[in-house]
Design an enzyme around this catalytic site. Sequence first.
Site, PDB file in Angstrom:
ATOM      1  N   SER A 185      14.219 151.857  63.457  1.00 18.01           N
ATOM      2  CA  SER A 185      11.818 152.078  63.622  1.00 18.01           C
ATOM      3  C   SER A 185      12.034 153.832  64.684  1.00 18.01           C
ATOM      4  O   SER A 185      13.491 153.847  65.092  1.00 18.01           O
ATOM      5  CB  SER A 185      11.429 151.203  64.563  1.00 18.01           C
ATOM      6  OG  SER A 185      10.662 151.963  64.839  1.00 18.01           O
ATOM      7  N   GLY A 202      12.517 141.268  59.650  1.00 19.10           N
ATOM      8  CA  GLY A 202      12.031 141.217  60.965  1.00 19.10           C
ATOM      9  C   GLY A 202      12.393 140.337  61.857  1.00 19.10           C
ATOM     10  O   GLY A 202      13.568 140.074  62.586  1.00 19.10           O
ATOM     11  N   ARG A 203      11.432 139.593  62.187  1.00 14.62           N
ATOM     12  CA  ARG A 203      11.983 138.579  63.482  1.00 14.62           C
ATOM     13  C   ARG A 203      12.749 137.867  63.122  1.00 14.62           C
ATOM     14  O   ARG A 203      13.529 137.192  64.435  1.00 14.62           O
ATOM     15  CB  ARG A 203      10.434 137.395  63.021  1.00 14.62           C
ATOM     16  CG  ARG A 203       8.289 137.685  63.480  1.00 14.62           C
ATOM     17  CD  ARG A 203       7.930 136.873  63.433  1.00 14.62           C
ATOM     18  NE  ARG A 203       6.967 137.756  63.477  1.00 14.62           N
ATOM     19  CZ  ARG A 203       5.924 138.221  62.751  1.00 14.62           C
ATOM     20  NH1 ARG A 203       5.954 138.138  61.602  1.00 14.62           N
ATOM     21  NH2 ARG A 203       4.538 138.981  63.067  1.00 14.62           N
ATOM     22  N   TYR A 262       6.854 157.397  61.735  1.00 11.76           N
ATOM     23  CA  TYR A 262       5.104 156.742  61.224  1.00 11.76           C
ATOM     24  C   TYR A 262       4.460 158.256  60.665  1.00 11.76           C
ATOM     25  O   TYR A 262       5.411 159.723  61.037  1.00 11.76           O
ATOM     26  CB  TYR A 262       4.617 156.495  62.538  1.00 11.76           C
ATOM     27  CG  TYR A 262       5.642 154.410  62.828  1.00 11.76           C
ATOM     28  CD1 TYR A 262       3.863 154.030  61.916  1.00 11.76           C
ATOM     29  CD2 TYR A 262       6.176 154.817  63.495  1.00 11.76           C
ATOM     30  CE1 TYR A 262       4.915 153.015  62.145  1.00 11.76           C
ATOM     31  CE2 TYR A 262       6.205 153.468  63.646  1.00 11.76           C
ATOM     32  CZ  TYR A 262       5.718 152.194  63.298  1.00 11.76           C
ATOM     33  OH  TYR A 262       6.654 150.942  63.155  1.00 11.76           O
ATOM     34  N   ARG A 290      12.227 133.240  55.434  1.00 14.62           N
ATOM     35  CA  ARG A 290      13.034 132.190  56.653  1.00 14.62           C
ATOM     36  C   ARG A 290      14.288 131.948  56.261  1.00 14.62           C
ATOM     37  O   ARG A 290      14.725 131.061  57.059  1.00 14.62           O
ATOM     38  CB  ARG A 290      11.804 131.763  57.334  1.00 14.62           C
ATOM     39  CG  ARG A 290      10.402 131.766  57.731  1.00 14.62           C
ATOM     40  CD  ARG A 290      11.302 132.648  59.116  1.00 14.62           C
ATOM     41  NE  ARG A 290      10.137 133.275  59.731  1.00 14.62           N
ATOM     42  CZ  ARG A 290       9.238 134.585  59.700  1.00 14.62           C
ATOM     43  NH1 ARG A 290      10.126 135.457  58.868  1.00 14.62           N
ATOM     44  NH2 ARG A 290       8.370 134.768  60.230  1.00 14.62           N
ATOM     45  N   HIS A 336       2.543 144.369  57.412  1.00 14.19           N
ATOM     46  CA  HIS A 336       3.441 144.285  58.254  1.00 14.19           C
ATOM     47  C   HIS A 336       3.709 143.055  59.303  1.00 14.19           C
ATOM     48  O   HIS A 336       3.605 143.105  60.562  1.00 14.19           O
ATOM     49  CB  HIS A 336       2.364 145.292  58.975  1.00 14.19           C
ATOM     50  CG  HIS A 336       3.617 146.574  60.403  1.00 14.19           C
ATOM     51  ND1 HIS A 336       3.613 147.162  59.862  1.00 14.19           N
ATOM     52  CD2 HIS A 336       4.059 146.070  61.468  1.00 14.19           C
ATOM     53  CE1 HIS A 336       4.514 148.561  61.039  1.00 14.19           C
ATOM     54  NE2 HIS A 336       4.459 147.850  61.896  1.00 14.19           N
ATOM     55  N   GLN A 373      12.821 155.220  59.776  1.00 10.07           N
ATOM     56  CA  GLN A 373      12.089 154.123  59.356  1.00 10.07           C
ATOM     57  C   GLN A 373      11.001 156.298  59.949  1.00 10.07           C
ATOM     58  O   GLN A 373      10.914 156.209  61.470  1.00 10.07           O
ATOM     59  CB  GLN A 373      11.481 153.577  59.907  1.00 10.07           C
ATOM     60  CG  GLN A 373      10.110 153.383  59.496  1.00 10.07           C
ATOM     61  CD  GLN A 373       9.542 153.375  60.777  1.00 10.07           C
ATOM     62  OE1 GLN A 373       9.324 153.682  62.106  1.00 10.07           O
ATOM     63  NE2 GLN A 373       8.123 153.494  61.391  1.00 10.07           N
ATOM     64  N   LYS A 378       6.377 152.040  52.974  1.00 10.60           N
ATOM     65  CA  LYS A 378       6.359 150.399  53.145  1.00 10.60           C
ATOM     66  C   LYS A 378       4.738 149.924  53.514  1.00 10.60           C
ATOM     67  O   LYS A 378       4.460 150.694  53.915  1.00 10.60           O
ATOM     68  CB  LYS A 378       7.406 150.041  54.261  1.00 10.60           C
ATOM     69  CG  LYS A 378       7.403 149.338  55.078  1.00 10.60           C
ATOM     70  CD  LYS A 378       8.277 148.770  56.275  1.00 10.60           C
ATOM     71  CE  LYS A 378       8.341 147.520  56.511  1.00 10.60           C
ATOM     72  NZ  LYS A 378       6.818 146.991  57.142  1.00 10.60           N
ATOM     73  N   THR A 410       6.211 154.440  56.860  1.00 12.24           N
ATOM     74  CA  THR A 410       5.241 152.990  57.568  1.00 12.24           C
ATOM     75  C   THR A 410       3.917 152.962  57.523  1.00 12.24           C
ATOM     76  O   THR A 410       3.276 154.236  58.066  1.00 12.24           O
ATOM     77  CB  THR A 410       5.875 152.505  58.928  1.00 12.24           C
ATOM     78  OG1 THR A 410       7.383 151.761  58.386  1.00 12.24           O
ATOM     79  CG2 THR A 410       4.843 151.373  59.104  1.00 12.24           C
ATOM     80  N   GLY A 468       7.598 140.614  54.776  1.00 13.09           N
ATOM     81  CA  GLY A 468       7.160 139.247  55.254  1.00 13.09           C
ATOM     82  C   GLY A 468       6.953 138.148  54.972  1.00 13.09           C
ATOM     83  O   GLY A 468       6.809 137.441  54.015  1.00 13.09           O
ATOM     84  N   GLY A 469       7.632 137.242  56.084  1.00 16.48           N
ATOM     85  CA  GLY A 469       7.781 135.792  55.829  1.00 16.48           C
ATOM     86  C   GLY A 469       9.277 135.139  55.787  1.00 16.48           C
ATOM     87  O   GLY A 469       9.305 133.850  55.331  1.00 16.48           O
TER      88      GLY A 469
END
Length: 390
Positions: free
Chosen positions: A108, A332-333, A130, A313, A278, A128, A254, A156, A310-311
């Site tokens: 980032s 990400g997370r 902005y 896991r 995001h 990345q 993105k 992004t 996204g999502g």
Amino acid sequence: MRSSWFESVAEAQRRAKRRLPRDVYMAVLAGTESGLTLADNVAAFAELGFAPHVAGAAAERSTAVTVMGQELALPVLISPTGVQAVHPEGELAVARAAAARGTAIGLSSFASKPVEQVVAANPQTLFQVYWAGSRERILRRLERARVAGAVGLIVTLDWSFAHARDWGSPTVPERMSLATMARLAPGALVRPSWLLEWARAGGPPQLTVPNMAVDGERAPSFFEAYAEWMQTAPPSWEDLRWLREQWQGPFMLKGVMRVDDARRAVQIGATALSVSNHGGNNLDGTPASIRALGAVAEAVGAQVEVLLDGGVRRGGDVAKGLALGARAVMIGRPYLWGLAAGGQAGVENVLDILGAGIDSALLALGRASVAELNSADVLVPPGFMRVLGT
């Protein structure tokens, strides 16, 4: 003594929650407004089923893939996230972990570590940006990344400056000072292991973003850089075409959720796009990324590489995304939770979990490589897919 190894992303999240001060953990969890999109990103994968075989599976299976010109050992890339104050080594630990597992890191512009150091830790670094500041300042940031050795660019676009959260927003200081430390002390003192890590590293996180500086400027604080971004008019498609012309290497947009935007991305010369909302930190009520993936992938065909963000896991989620048209996924997370739970080893742990899950899915589905996954491998319930745009 409990092992430092964990066997699921859910366990990494639990350990991160126990280790981090509440505000730091909440900043990672995030999600805007009521969290509809945040929840749907994860829940949508559970609506998809598999169609496994019982015989004829390949004895050896490959998870290798090429994305943005990079040969990767598994179809999981590190999605760029801002100041990684969950651990003192931040992006450097993540970069080393990704390199150890043969994959790329998205770095980032709001990272806490300079691009030069991250590229040294992982040559497969995608920088990345902005659309923040003047064209001249943006171009200088690109040039800095190019000189440092970044192998691709991620632009992004999936951000609408929505901040309100029904469960309350975390307290994030502008800069760390004695007064700020005293105010935040109660939350940190109940997490002594996190506090000790930072003490050993020389002090608390300063929340500066060196990659937003140009020509030897002082590194701005996160909020100084954020203010520059907020005060910059959003880019037009002509702005993005200009940006593409400035970067001759692999170029990703993105945040693409609509089929018409995906076609425009092809028209301006993007080589990759990420179907992303995001991580639920955008316009709440936007569908889960996996719901929009199929229509976007069908709209652009082989003209551009399509990734999903996204999502994700577990490895099965990766397999579902690839079966529905993604070349790879971005996370990400999960890696931030791994970083909080165990530093570099924790991130490697998360990547190993996903890699093992992908291999397990390939075995059950009778596929010899991730390139063979297709829509016949998943069960998609009626009404699951969303076609955004025309």
